[in-house]
Design a protein around this motif. Structure first.
Motif, short mmCIF file in Angstrom:
data_model
loop_
_atom_site.label_atom_id
_atom_site.label_comp_id
_atom_site.label_asym_id
_atom_site.label_seq_id
_atom_site.Cartn_x
_atom_site.Cartn_y
_atom_site.Cartn_z
N TYR A 176 91.60 40.82 60.02
CA TYR A 176 91.56 42.16 60.62
C TYR A 176 90.46 43.03 60.01
O TYR A 176 89.85 43.83 60.72
N THR A 177 90.20 42.86 58.73
CA THR A 177 89.11 43.62 58.11
C THR A 177 87.77 43.13 58.64
O THR A 177 86.89 43.93 58.98
N GLY A 211 96.95 44.59 60.91
CA GLY A 211 96.39 44.53 59.57
C GLY A 211 97.19 45.29 58.53
O GLY A 211 96.91 45.20 57.33
N GLN A 212 98.19 46.07 58.98
CA GLN A 212 99.00 46.87 58.05
C GLN A 212 100.48 46.57 58.14
O GLN A 212 101.28 47.18 57.42
N PRO A 233 95.08 40.95 50.83
CA PRO A 233 95.53 42.35 50.88
C PRO A 233 95.47 42.92 52.28
O PRO A 233 94.78 42.39 53.16
N ASN A 234 96.20 44.01 52.50
CA ASN A 234 96.19 44.69 53.78
C ASN A 234 94.84 45.34 54.07
O ASN A 234 93.99 45.47 53.18
N PHE A 235 94.67 45.78 55.30
CA PHE A 235 93.40 46.32 55.78
C PHE A 235 92.91 47.49 54.94
O PHE A 235 91.76 47.48 54.47
N PHE A 236 93.74 48.49 54.73
CA PHE A 236 93.30 49.68 54.00
C PHE A 236 92.91 49.34 52.56
O PHE A 236 91.97 49.90 52.00
N THR A 237 93.62 48.40 51.96
CA THR A 237 93.31 47.99 50.59
C THR A 237 91.92 47.37 50.52
O THR A 237 91.15 47.64 49.59
#
Length: 402
Positions: free
Chosen positions: A273-274, A61-62, A71-75
């Motif tokens: 992934y999120t 996810g990153q 967007p990526n996971f953390f975003t």
């Protein structure tokens, strides 16, 4: 972030998911048959399962920069995407409840039959729902014949179970004792279970697989005493588990593609992934709560235990951890493949009983020394699963990911 965007890659992931999905259940059942309490097994399984989801989210996810609308996971953790998050968590709750129920159903009805009935319900109900959610991307002329193969397979599996149960009854009658009464008198196994653990290294020397002595020793050793239980009652439990399972794939589809337009305008859909992270977070919470309760208030004649006994019970823990890894990667590969080749095709993963039955024969001696009728039904059922996999994969469409 790593995204599968071509149909070939998606099909490869789905095939690998079938292998993982057909292997995790035998790994869980392996230790229950050696006396380890199901509460202990599932606590290990659920904790490790969540760690797999975290690992996948933090890596796949990153990886690399996000894409437009992806967007990526953390975003995504800070975005206003709670409607989709709640849908993903509902799917995780359904999957976790289904797995917990199946853990007991395996003992009552049998590993192969439980997985076949459950998977057929997922395909017959879940795949149809996913077909319409995905805007009919699949080739219907292949998809629904594949579903029909699953339906025929479940009919054959029911007949197979009946034939195999008859074979077992005839074998056990040759022992000349009341088997259902005898299994309750195994003082050594009971003493181990009161301590909340088992030792896989002290398992009895089993007789040859398929013999009456082999079947008797397995039932005496296992933690869930299923001998003499009504088959109708067991099948009712399986059907309830199937209803729980059928929800999880359409829920994940809705969480990642937002077909009901629950998100505010401009908010990106959840990436796989999120959604996977929240999916397993909810499953982890419900599994831990339920199984801690079951430590002190067990069901199905399973001995009571304590948290202290669980923490001390390291025998067979590696099997539970292996099971969780296999299941975690199975679901992740299924969802990754479904995002590219649509979720109705990804439900081909539910043909995992093909692999599960093979493990059932290798690990547990199931169907050995059975009648010719049982062998014929077993061969016919497995053949239909192979056909169903091929036809469902042939129905694959292609979803645009950007």
């Amino acid at each position: 972030m790593y995204i599968v965007e071509n149909k070939g890659g998606a099909i490869a992931l789905i095939l690998f998911a079938i292998l993982c999905g057909g292997s995790f259940a035998p790994a869980m059942s392996f230790m229950e048959r050696r006396g380890r309490l199901p509460q202990h097994i599932y606590l290990d399984y659920s904790i490790a399962n969540f760690l797999v989801a975290v690992l996948i989210a933090f890596t796949f996810g990153q990886i690399g920069p996000g894409k437009v609308g992806m967007p990526n996971f953390f975003t995504q953790l800070s975005q206003d995407n709670w409607p989709s998050v709640l849908v993903a968590m509902a799917g995780g709750l359904a999957l976790s409840l289904g797995n917990m129920i199946c853990q007991y159903a395996w003992a009552f009805v049998g590993l192969s039959l439980v997985n076949i009935i459950v998977c057929c319900m997922i395909v017959d109900l879940g795949t149809t729902v996913n077909y319409f959610l995905d805007g009919r991307i699949n080739r219907a002329e292949f998809l629904f014949p594949g579903v029909a193969c699953f339906m025929v397979a479940v009919v054959l599996s029911s007949i197979l179970h009946s034939s195999n149960a008859k074979d077992k009854k005839e074998k056990l009658s040759s022992l000349g004792v009341d088997f259902n009464l005898e299994i309750s008198k195994d003082s050594d196994a009971e003493e181990e279970q009161k301590n909340g653990c088992c030792d896989e290294n002290t398992a009895p020397n089993l007789a040859k697989p398929g013999t009456a002595e082999f079947l008797a020793q397995i039932e005496k050793r296992r933690s869930i005493k299923a001998a003499g239980t009504s088959t109708t009652r067991g099948l009712a439990v399986v059907l309830f588990a199937g209803l729980c399972f059928f929800v999880f794939s359409p829920a994940f589809n809705l969480a990642t593609n937002d077909q009901w337009h629950l998100l505010k305008k401009g908010v990106p859909h959840l990436v796989v992934y999120t959604a996977f992270f929240y999916f397993y977070l909810s499953g982890f919470v419900i599994a831990v709560c339920v199984n801690i309760w079951l430590l002190y208030r067990p069901i199905a004649s399973v001995p009571a235990s304590t948290m202290e006994a669980y923490l001390r019970d390291w025998n067979g823990r590696h099997w539970a951890l292996l099971s969780s890894l296999l299941c975690g990667f199975c679901n992740d590969f299924q969802f990754m493949g479904g995002q590219a080749a649509v979720f109705a095709t990804a439900d081909a993963v539910m043909a995992s009983p093909l692999i599960c039955t093979i493990w059932d024969i290798i690990l547990f001696g199931e169907y050995r020394r059975s009648s010719r009728k049982t062998y014929f039904l077993l061969t016919s059922m497995l053949t239909l699963f192979v056909i169903a996999i091929g036809v469902l994969l042939a129905s694959a469409g292609h979803r645009k990911t950007a």
